[in-house]
Design a protein around this motif. Sequence first.
Motif: not given
Length: 177
Positions: A69, A114-115, A71
Amino acid sequence: MMSGFSNTPGGHCKTLYQSEFKRDNEKRLIAVISTDDVEPLARVRTGVRIARHLAETLHPDLVIVQVADHRGPTTRADLRGQAIGAEIVHAPHPAKTLATTKPWEARYIDALSTEAGYYFGTRVDMRLTELEAVNQQIELVEGCDGDVVDEEPKTASAGGTAEPAGGHDKPAKAPSH
């Protein structure tokens, strides 16, 4: 399970790490990319597109693309385990590699990240027929948004020592979307 694919190219991605190495006279290539793809099957689609691009431009016997991801972690040491949302293995000519007998393999985590960019969920191994359908849907074969790999590819022997890869500097820029 395959109902999430559209006819548009995969999402935006960036190559975080790429390396070539030799194992038992096989030329292998591993790439780790980060993407803004949210859905699990979109990550697979982007990974297949990149694997096909690398196979067509660098001609390895085996390509492994791991999808993280955008992030999540970016350092090589942290790009493993829950940081990987999908993994695609492509053998353009399966008889030339000892790693697999299939032209395509893929597995993904069936969850959103997830964030912090980690994946926690059930691992799904895709069937070859599903992967061949994904490959047929991809019309535009190109690298990650025209990025250039920061680290030069290395060629490693089976003993694990790495040397600069001869004749394969950083991949050429691909056209931007």
